[in-house]
Write an enzyme that holds these catalytic residues in place. Structure first.
Site, PDB file in Angstrom:
ATOM      1  N   THR A 103       0.843  -1.193   0.000  1.00 33.87           N
ATOM      2  CA  THR A 103       0.000   0.000   0.000  1.00 33.87           C
ATOM      3  C   THR A 103       0.881   1.247   0.000  1.00 33.87           C
ATOM      4  OG1 THR A 103      -0.204   0.230   2.413  1.00 33.87           O
ATOM      5  CG2 THR A 103      -1.749  -1.262   1.310  1.00 33.87           C
ATOM      6  N   ALA A 146       1.873   2.647  -2.639  1.00 37.60           N
ATOM      7  CA  ALA A 146       2.891   2.255  -3.619  1.00 37.60           C
ATOM      8  C   ALA A 146       3.142   3.296  -4.696  1.00 37.60           C
ATOM      9  CB  ALA A 146       2.485   0.934  -4.281  1.00 37.60           C
ATOM     10  N   SER A 147       2.493   4.448  -4.609  1.00 36.50           N
ATOM     11  CA  SER A 147       2.630   5.452  -5.666  1.00 36.50           C
ATOM     12  C   SER A 147       3.817   6.385  -5.459  1.00 36.50           C
ATOM     13  CB  SER A 147       1.346   6.286  -5.768  1.00 36.50           C
ATOM     14  OG  SER A 147       1.081   6.943  -4.535  1.00 36.50           O
ATOM     15  N   GLY A 199       7.549   7.283  -2.561  1.00 42.33           N
ATOM     16  CA  GLY A 199       8.283   7.057  -1.326  1.00 42.33           C
ATOM     17  C   GLY A 199       8.668   5.618  -1.064  1.00 42.33           C
ATOM     18  N   ILE A 200       8.522   5.200   0.195  1.00 48.74           N
ATOM     19  CA  ILE A 200       8.912   3.852   0.604  1.00 48.74           C
ATOM     20  C   ILE A 200       8.131   2.805  -0.170  1.00 48.74           C
ATOM     21  CG2 ILE A 200       9.030   2.231   2.536  1.00 48.74           C
ATOM     22  CD1 ILE A 200       9.261   4.633   4.419  1.00 48.74           C
ATOM     23  N   TYR A 238      -0.434  11.306  15.280  1.00 49.71           N
ATOM     24  CA  TYR A 238       0.287  10.371  14.422  1.00 49.71           C
ATOM     25  C   TYR A 238       0.784   9.155  15.204  1.00 49.71           C
ATOM     26  CZ  TYR A 238       4.056   8.605  11.402  1.00 49.71           C
ATOM     27  OH  TYR A 238       4.879   7.809  10.653  1.00 49.71           O
TER      28      TYR A 238
END
Length: 297
Positions: free
Chosen positions: A35, A37-38, A40-41, A180
């Site tokens: 998830t 996945a568009s 960064g990590i 957060y």
């Protein structure tokens, strides 16, 4: 330095691979859902696991960015499928689970990476309860709902591993991150409990308590400028190792030290972090709209 707390079985698997000279990845031929996945990590992890022979299922809200990442995976000779989904939409998550299971039968590895960070002092949050609601929606309820949807198939095939990208904040309890850290701590704790119920079915969990990673999520926070941070690719390498070795927890040395201090000298820890709180003011993005912030943040 990163500390990997491995299960005995994980240590045995790693030792066997070393002794036999087996250089193949346990991910080869498996299905890995990532998830966020568009970018960064998540993007870096997707590309890395595809290079190890896995079929990667890309999940994020932005279909156009998912198409770009899918093209990058396939250009490198990997296999990928893209699924646009807002993880805060329960019905959409349920539909995603049905589609993924219909097309792939089961997910072998799940990386719960999608997340939202808010750095804002409590005195700026009294009339912003939605800050707490939306971090819980993205960082806790979304991944738990997705994991719950995929768990029955994992348990039925007696194989599965879930990696949660959380934060060293669950150990440090840093000021200004109440919304957060609380949401990530909820996921961290839920997974430890779940892992004890799925242990006999060979379904395991890893909580990755990362320190700072240089991604778009941290860009609005001026306090992070110039501070030491992992690149997305460095973080992804650690995620891949966690997928392969299946440790219980991946901690940083600093996070572990902070956790110990919280346990053995809690009031001293409070005093030290109170000083840090005063020394590091809120970012411009956290300030009220009358002082120049974006009210949607």
């Amino acid at each position: 330095m990163t500390l990997l707390l491995q299960t005995p079985r994980a240590r045995v698997r790693r030792l066997v691979r070393r002794l036999t000279g087996d250089t193949s990845s346990p991910l080869a031929g498996r299905t890995v859902l990532v998830t966020g996945a568009s970018s960064g990590i998540g993007e870096a992890t997707a590309i890395a696991v595809a290079r190890r022979g896995a079929t990667v299922l890309l999940v994020a809200r932005r279909a156009d960015e998912l198409a770009r990442v899918r093209a990058a995976v396939e250009a490198g000779g990997g296999r990928a499928a893209a699924y646009a989904c807002d993880l805060t939409d329960g019905a959409a998550v349920d539909a995603l689970v049905r589609q993924v299971l219909a097309e792939h039968a089961a997910v072998d590895y799940l990386v719960n990476n999608a997340g939202r960070s808010i750095r804002r002092s409590l005195h700026l949050s009294y009339d912003r309860f939605h800050d707490f609601e939306r971090t819980m929606a993205v960082n806790y309820f979304g991944p738990v709902r997705l994991t719950m949807g995929l768990l029955p198939a994992m348990r039925a095939q007696r194989f599965g591993h879930v990696v949660n990208v959380v934060t060293w904040g669950v150990q440090m309890k840093a000021p200004k991150f109440a919304a957060y850290i609380a949401s990530k701590a909820a996921l961290d704790t839920w997974s430890r409990v779940a892992s004890r119920e799925t242990y006999r079915d060979e379904v395991t969990f890893t909580n990755m308590r990362f320190a700072l990673v240089r991604t778009p999520m941290v860009a609005p926070t001026e306090a992070y400028a110039g501070r030491r941070a992992l690149t997305p690719e460095q973080a992804a390498a650690k995620v891949v190792r966690a997928l392969e070795d299946r440790p219980v927890t991946v901690n940083t040395a600093a996070g572990t030290a902070g956790e110990i201090l919280n346990l053995v000298a809690p009031r001293l820890s409070d005093a030290l972090f109170s000083r840090f709180d005063r020394a590091w003011p809120d970012s411009q993005a956290a300030l009220p709209v009358s002082r120049g912030s974006d009210p949607s943040r």
